[in-house]
Motif scaffolding. Structure first.
Motif, short mmCIF file in Angstrom:
data_model
loop_
_atom_site.label_atom_id
_atom_site.label_comp_id
_atom_site.label_asym_id
_atom_site.label_seq_id
_atom_site.Cartn_x
_atom_site.Cartn_y
_atom_site.Cartn_z
N VAL A 7 66.21 93.95 107.36
CA VAL A 7 66.63 95.64 107.87
C VAL A 7 65.97 96.29 109.04
N THR A 8 66.85 96.89 110.00
CA THR A 8 66.39 97.20 111.42
C THR A 8 66.60 98.69 111.25
N GLY A 9 66.09 99.81 111.84
CA GLY A 9 66.06 100.80 112.02
C GLY A 9 65.90 101.63 110.57
N SER A 10 64.20 101.13 110.19
CA SER A 10 64.15 101.59 108.28
C SER A 10 63.57 102.22 108.08
N SER A 11 63.25 102.86 109.40
CA SER A 11 61.72 104.78 108.99
C SER A 11 62.76 105.56 108.02
N SER A 12 63.98 105.61 108.06
CA SER A 12 64.15 107.47 107.66
C SER A 12 66.14 106.87 107.52
N GLY A 13 66.34 107.54 106.28
CA GLY A 13 67.82 107.73 106.25
C GLY A 13 68.36 106.62 104.95
N ILE A 14 69.45 106.21 105.75
CA ILE A 14 70.12 105.54 104.74
C ILE A 14 69.18 104.23 105.10
N GLY A 15 68.80 103.97 106.22
CA GLY A 15 67.97 101.98 106.39
C GLY A 15 66.81 102.00 105.81
N LYS A 16 66.30 103.68 105.21
CA LYS A 16 64.79 103.62 104.43
C LYS A 16 65.60 103.59 102.84
N ALA A 17 66.46 104.35 102.40
CA ALA A 17 67.25 104.10 101.42
C ALA A 17 67.77 102.48 100.73
N LEU A 18 67.65 102.27 101.63
CA LEU A 18 68.38 100.76 101.62
C LEU A 18 66.88 99.92 101.41
N VAL A 19 66.11 99.70 101.81
CA VAL A 19 64.60 99.48 102.17
C VAL A 19 64.27 99.05 100.59
N GLU A 20 64.22 100.80 99.88
CA GLU A 20 63.74 101.04 98.53
C GLU A 20 64.24 100.51 97.75
N GLN A 21 66.10 99.99 97.79
CA GLN A 21 66.62 99.93 96.68
C GLN A 21 66.52 98.37 96.48
N LEU A 22 66.46 97.84 97.80
CA LEU A 22 66.12 96.51 97.43
C LEU A 22 64.57 96.20 97.17
N LEU A 23 63.36 96.90 97.31
CA LEU A 23 62.57 96.30 96.52
C LEU A 23 62.75 96.85 94.69
N GLU A 24 63.19 98.24 95.00
CA GLU A 24 63.05 98.26 93.74
C GLU A 24 63.94 96.92 92.53
N ARG A 25 64.94 96.72 93.05
CA ARG A 25 65.63 95.66 92.44
C ARG A 25 64.81 94.12 92.34
N GLY A 26 63.81 94.14 92.94
CA GLY A 26 63.44 92.78 93.60
C GLY A 26 63.45 91.56 95.02
N ASP A 27 64.32 91.91 95.33
CA ASP A 27 64.25 91.03 96.74
C ASP A 27 63.47 91.72 98.00
N ARG A 28 63.61 90.29 98.21
CA ARG A 28 62.46 90.53 100.18
C ARG A 28 63.15 91.20 101.07
N VAL A 29 62.37 92.02 102.14
CA VAL A 29 62.81 93.24 103.30
C VAL A 29 61.57 92.34 104.01
N ALA A 30 62.53 92.05 105.09
CA ALA A 30 61.80 92.21 106.63
C ALA A 30 62.62 93.95 107.20
N ALA A 31 62.02 94.31 107.31
CA ALA A 31 61.76 95.70 107.81
C ALA A 31 61.34 95.94 109.52
N THR A 32 62.39 96.32 110.28
CA THR A 32 61.62 96.75 111.37
C THR A 32 61.82 98.55 111.76
N LEU A 33 60.77 98.58 112.17
CA LEU A 33 60.91 100.36 112.99
C LEU A 33 60.53 100.26 113.92
N ARG A 34 59.95 101.59 113.97
CA ARG A 34 59.21 101.90 115.87
C ARG A 34 57.27 102.14 115.45
N LYS A 35 57.51 102.88 114.25
CA LYS A 35 55.92 102.82 113.80
C LYS A 35 55.99 102.26 112.70
#
Length: 275
Positions: A7-35
């Motif tokens: 997931v790129t652009g994962s620091s906020s908004g829909i991207g961050k919400a998606l990462v949170e839900q993926l982790l909660e259900r047990g998926d693995r995530v490679a998240a990229t962001l500027r900070k």
């Protein structure tokens, strides 16, 4: 079955919400962001599931490097979500050359390079899914967002073409088109100095609507992320995923108007063939 996502652009908004839900259900995530600090709390809670990398999608070489690292370390990535982007907010003659370049470089070229970097790995592993975040603004237009719309209409054309090129390799695409969403969208707008001549024009009307809050941000980023998570399992992949009731009504009206205009030109179109 759990998946691995990039997931790129994962620091906020829909991207961050998606990462949170993926982790909660047990998926693995490679998240990229500027900070990377923006996801520090998630990294501490999910050290075995979350892989973080700093990335500015304006840097094509960095994109290739980070994508290679992500696929190498996880072994396989099932779904790529390209969501990095922002909006330039100003009338066309107000924005600077540099602002135009930056808008298109980030939203369009950056997204293109993320997809290009992932394709060889997706092809070699036998397929995968790409969710490219566009916007309702990839099918209609508001005054004052001309360069933002240019980037979104363009990435939609790119995806439509590439999807046909790589379909034989089992790679599928979905364009995600959110309507105005209750994130930090308004605060993140980049705006040039305003020209008074546009005050009493449609551009001025949109400015005032955004400033006053009348430009309603009705989309729920958590619900939108949930819909994106679900669409990754739909077979075959839908070309588009429109998110938001207002977005649905506006895009429906825009497409209906365009279809009517097309049908009205049928005779002229057919008259231009070689005899």
């Amino acid at each position: 079955m759990n998946k691995t996502w990039l997931v790129t652009g994962s620091s906020s908004g829909i991207g961050k919400a998606l990462v949170e839900q993926l982790l909660e259900r047990g998926d693995r995530v490679a998240a990229t962001l500027r900070k990377t600090q923006a996801l520090k709390d998630l990294a501490e809670r999910y050290p075995e599931q979350l892989w973080l990398a700093q990335l500015d999608v304006n840097d094509a070489e960095a994109i290739r490097k980070v994508v290679k690292q992500a696929f190498t370390e996880w072994g396989r990535i099932d779904v790529v979500v390209s969501s990095a982007g922002y909006a330039l907010f100003g009338a066309a003659e107000e924005v600077s050359d540099e602002q135009i370049k930056q808008q298109l470089q980030t939203n369009l070229v950056g997204s293109i390079q993320v997809i290009r970097a992932c394709l060889p790995f997706l092809r070699e592993q036998g397929g995968g899914r790409v969710l490219q975040v566009s916007s309702e603004g990839g099918q209609l237009a508001y005054p004052n967002f001309s360069l933002y719309h240019a980037s979104k209409w363009a990435i939609e054309g790119f995806v439509e073409s590439v999807a046909q090129e790589v379909a034989p390799f089992g790679i599928e695409f979905t364009l995600v088109e959110p309507g105005p969403t209750r994130t930090n969208f308004g605060a993140a707008l980049v705006s040039p100095p305003q020209m008074a001549v546009y005050d009493k024009t449609p551009a001025g009307d949109v400015r005032r609507a955004v400033a006053s809050g009348e430009f309603a941000l009705t989309g729920d980023p958590v619900k939108m992320a949930k819909a994106m998570l679900a669409v990754a399992d739909v077979q075959p992949a839908p070309k588009r995923l429109l998110l938001g009731s207002g977005a649905y009504e506006r895009v429906h009206a825009a497409l209906t108007e365009r279809l009517a205009a097309l049908e009205a030109q049928q005779e002229v179109a057919r008259s231009t063939e070689i005899d």
